[in-house]
Design a protein around this motif. Sequence first.
Motif, PDB file in Angstrom:
ATOM      1  N   GLU A 195       1.843  -8.993 -12.845  1.00 32.93           N
ATOM      2  CA  GLU A 195       1.888  -9.351 -11.978  1.00 32.93           C
ATOM      3  C   GLU A 195       1.101 -10.658 -11.199  1.00 32.93           C
ATOM      4  O   GLU A 195      -0.099  -9.975 -10.896  1.00 32.93           O
ATOM      5  CB  GLU A 195       1.737  -8.150 -10.975  1.00 32.93           C
ATOM      6  N   ARG A 196       2.019 -11.832 -10.223  1.00 27.45           N
ATOM      7  CA  ARG A 196       0.834 -12.281 -10.362  1.00 27.45           C
ATOM      8  C   ARG A 196       1.497 -12.264  -7.928  1.00 27.45           C
ATOM      9  O   ARG A 196       2.466 -12.095  -8.235  1.00 27.45           O
ATOM     10  CB  ARG A 196       1.193 -14.000 -10.234  1.00 27.45           C
ATOM     11  N   GLU A 197       0.711 -12.867  -6.931  1.00 22.96           N
ATOM     12  CA  GLU A 197       0.946 -12.787  -5.877  1.00 22.96           C
ATOM     13  C   GLU A 197       2.378 -11.097  -5.642  1.00 22.96           C
ATOM     14  O   GLU A 197       3.490 -11.707  -5.548  1.00 22.96           O
ATOM     15  CB  GLU A 197       2.011 -13.841  -5.220  1.00 22.96           C
ATOM     16  N   MET A 198       1.747 -10.308  -6.251  1.00 24.59           N
ATOM     17  CA  MET A 198       2.720  -8.904  -5.436  1.00 24.59           C
ATOM     18  C   MET A 198       2.453  -8.395  -4.333  1.00 24.59           C
ATOM     19  O   MET A 198       1.530  -7.956  -4.266  1.00 24.59           O
ATOM     20  CB  MET A 198       2.024  -7.896  -6.522  1.00 24.59           C
ATOM     21  N   PHE A 199       3.762  -8.415  -4.100  1.00 22.30           N
ATOM     22  CA  PHE A 199       4.345  -7.860  -2.115  1.00 22.30           C
ATOM     23  C   PHE A 199       4.368  -5.969  -3.316  1.00 22.30           C
ATOM     24  O   PHE A 199       5.288  -5.801  -3.577  1.00 22.30           O
ATOM     25  CB  PHE A 199       5.071  -8.052  -2.099  1.00 22.30           C
ATOM     26  N   VAL A 200       3.243  -5.337  -2.531  1.00 14.98           N
ATOM     27  CA  VAL A 200       3.051  -3.652  -2.189  1.00 14.98           C
ATOM     28  C   VAL A 200       3.371  -3.352  -0.652  1.00 14.98           C
ATOM     29  O   VAL A 200       3.466  -3.630   0.637  1.00 14.98           O
ATOM     30  CB  VAL A 200       2.511  -3.002  -2.651  1.00 14.98           C
ATOM     31  N   GLU A 201       4.453  -2.141  -0.808  1.00 14.52           N
ATOM     32  CA  GLU A 201       4.863  -1.463   0.435  1.00 14.52           C
ATOM     33  C   GLU A 201       4.619  -0.076  -0.063  1.00 14.52           C
ATOM     34  O   GLU A 201       5.870   0.571  -0.835  1.00 14.52           O
ATOM     35  CB  GLU A 201       5.345  -2.117   1.571  1.00 14.52           C
ATOM     36  N   VAL A 202       4.288   1.046   0.696  1.00 16.36           N
ATOM     37  CA  VAL A 202       4.434   2.373   0.186  1.00 16.36           C
ATOM     38  C   VAL A 202       4.148   3.028   2.083  1.00 16.36           C
ATOM     39  O   VAL A 202       3.237   2.688   2.556  1.00 16.36           O
ATOM     40  CB  VAL A 202       3.387   2.996  -0.236  1.00 16.36           C
ATOM     41  N   GLY A 203       4.749   3.923   1.631  1.00 13.88           N
ATOM     42  CA  GLY A 203       4.970   5.146   3.398  1.00 13.88           C
ATOM     43  C   GLY A 203       3.852   6.205   2.327  1.00 13.88           C
ATOM     44  O   GLY A 203       4.533   7.204   1.617  1.00 13.88           O
ATOM     45  N   LEU A 204       3.484   6.617   3.321  1.00 14.00           N
ATOM     46  CA  LEU A 204       2.582   7.785   3.666  1.00 14.00           C
ATOM     47  C   LEU A 204       3.228   9.119   4.095  1.00 14.00           C
ATOM     48  O   LEU A 204       3.705   8.366   4.558  1.00 14.00           O
ATOM     49  CB  LEU A 204       0.924   7.888   3.681  1.00 14.00           C
ATOM     50  N   ASP A 205       2.957  10.052   3.746  1.00 16.71           N
ATOM     51  CA  ASP A 205       3.728  11.348   3.709  1.00 16.71           C
ATOM     52  C   ASP A 205       2.962  11.591   5.714  1.00 16.71           C
ATOM     53  O   ASP A 205       4.142  12.110   6.392  1.00 16.71           O
ATOM     54  CB  ASP A 205       3.002  12.896   3.482  1.00 16.71           C
ATOM     55  N   SER A 206       2.540  10.557   6.310  1.00 24.92           N
ATOM     56  CA  SER A 206       2.348  10.759   7.430  1.00 24.92           C
ATOM     57  C   SER A 206       3.001   9.814   8.734  1.00 24.92           C
ATOM     58  O   SER A 206       2.977  10.146   9.295  1.00 24.92           O
ATOM     59  CB  SER A 206       0.711  10.347   8.049  1.00 24.92           C
ATOM     60  N   GLY A 207       3.293   9.299   8.135  1.00 21.04           N
ATOM     61  CA  GLY A 207       4.247   8.067   8.335  1.00 21.04           C
ATOM     62  C   GLY A 207       4.018   5.942   8.424  1.00 21.04           C
ATOM     63  O   GLY A 207       4.828   5.541   8.974  1.00 21.04           O
ATOM     64  N   LEU A 208       2.834   6.913   8.139  1.00 22.00           N
ATOM     65  CA  LEU A 208       2.198   5.644   8.116  1.00 22.00           C
ATOM     66  C   LEU A 208       2.534   4.543   6.803  1.00 22.00           C
ATOM     67  O   LEU A 208       2.110   5.315   5.785  1.00 22.00           O
ATOM     68  CB  LEU A 208       0.723   4.892   7.854  1.00 22.00           C
ATOM     69  N   ARG A 209       2.651   2.570   6.579  1.00 20.41           N
ATOM     70  CA  ARG A 209       3.201   2.235   6.019  1.00 20.41           C
ATOM     71  C   ARG A 209       2.183   1.311   5.969  1.00 20.41           C
ATOM     72  O   ARG A 209       2.100   0.414   6.994  1.00 20.41           O
ATOM     73  CB  ARG A 209       4.631   1.344   6.696  1.00 20.41           C
ATOM     74  N   LEU A 210       1.901   1.799   4.313  1.00 24.37           N
ATOM     75  CA  LEU A 210       0.952   0.297   4.387  1.00 24.37           C
ATOM     76  C   LEU A 210       1.010  -1.066   3.000  1.00 24.37           C
ATOM     77  O   LEU A 210       2.537  -0.518   2.570  1.00 24.37           O
ATOM     78  CB  LEU A 210      -0.142   0.808   3.340  1.00 24.37           C
ATOM     79  N   ARG A 211       1.167  -2.033   3.502  1.00 18.88           N
ATOM     80  CA  ARG A 211       1.404  -2.555   2.761  1.00 18.88           C
ATOM     81  C   ARG A 211       0.758  -3.699   2.717  1.00 18.88           C
ATOM     82  O   ARG A 211      -0.524  -4.171   3.803  1.00 18.88           O
ATOM     83  CB  ARG A 211       2.375  -4.016   3.176  1.00 18.88           C
TER      84      ARG A 211
END
Length: 292
Positions: free
Chosen positions: A135-151
Amino acid sequence: MSTGEGSARGAATGAPPVSLSPSRASDFMQCPLLYRFRVIDRLPERPSAAATRGTLVHAVLERLFDAPAAERTAGRARSLVPGQWDRLLADRPELGGLFEGDTGGERLAGWLAEAEALVERWFSLEDPTRLEPAEREMFVEVGLDSGLRLRGVIDRVDVAPTGEVRIVDYKTGKAPRPEYSEGALFQMHFYALVIWRLKKVVPRRLQLVYLGSGDVLTYDPVPADLERVERKLLALWDAIRRATETGDWRPRPTKLCGWCDHQAVCPEFGGTPPVYPLSVVPAPSPGGDAEG
């Protein structure tokens, strides 16, 4: 930008934060008021020559992998610089202001030469003919169990035939002194946590490539490292939510204030922040619960 313009812009665009990226997390840790200006008020900032050069170098290193392995040479990489600058300028015309008054083009030529030198230095640190990024310049996003989204956006992800993952980030500045390396790795731990939560795989290696000094900083994380980062981010997000609800964004003066674009609206410099564009939840009055 006048204070009045900032207030109007803040009122028009203010919105509560919904996710956290490494850069915005670093903003809040550096200065909560800076975070507010960037995320909630969305005040404009002047482009800087250094940051724009970093964007240009990143674009060149990303595009170089479009070529067959044998053609990924330093000469080819240098030749990509002018074209990538033209593309960047077409997307963001305001960057032309960096060289306002440069009628002879000397400043621009010197700036482009500095970018070419950074690109060329990369070849002394890594061999792109032996790399095939997953991957190059890979956009990532995930939601944690707490509801916080990391990106965020990862510069490069390498995957070995055995499945081991390496996360690589290019830095156009110089490597920090050893006592500051933990701060430099915060962004990489952030990305490693996101990959772990998304792919259920702990990255084998985190690698920071410092083109400004010709250094490579690596770290091999373990689950305990990433769990610790997750706890830190959750505590940080709680603090951001409290500040969002109360409107209490405190400035944190440091030597970095000298580079801040928002001194005119910062109380530490005699300024007044824009009108807070969000509803404020008043703190309960002392003894209110007892009276109820």
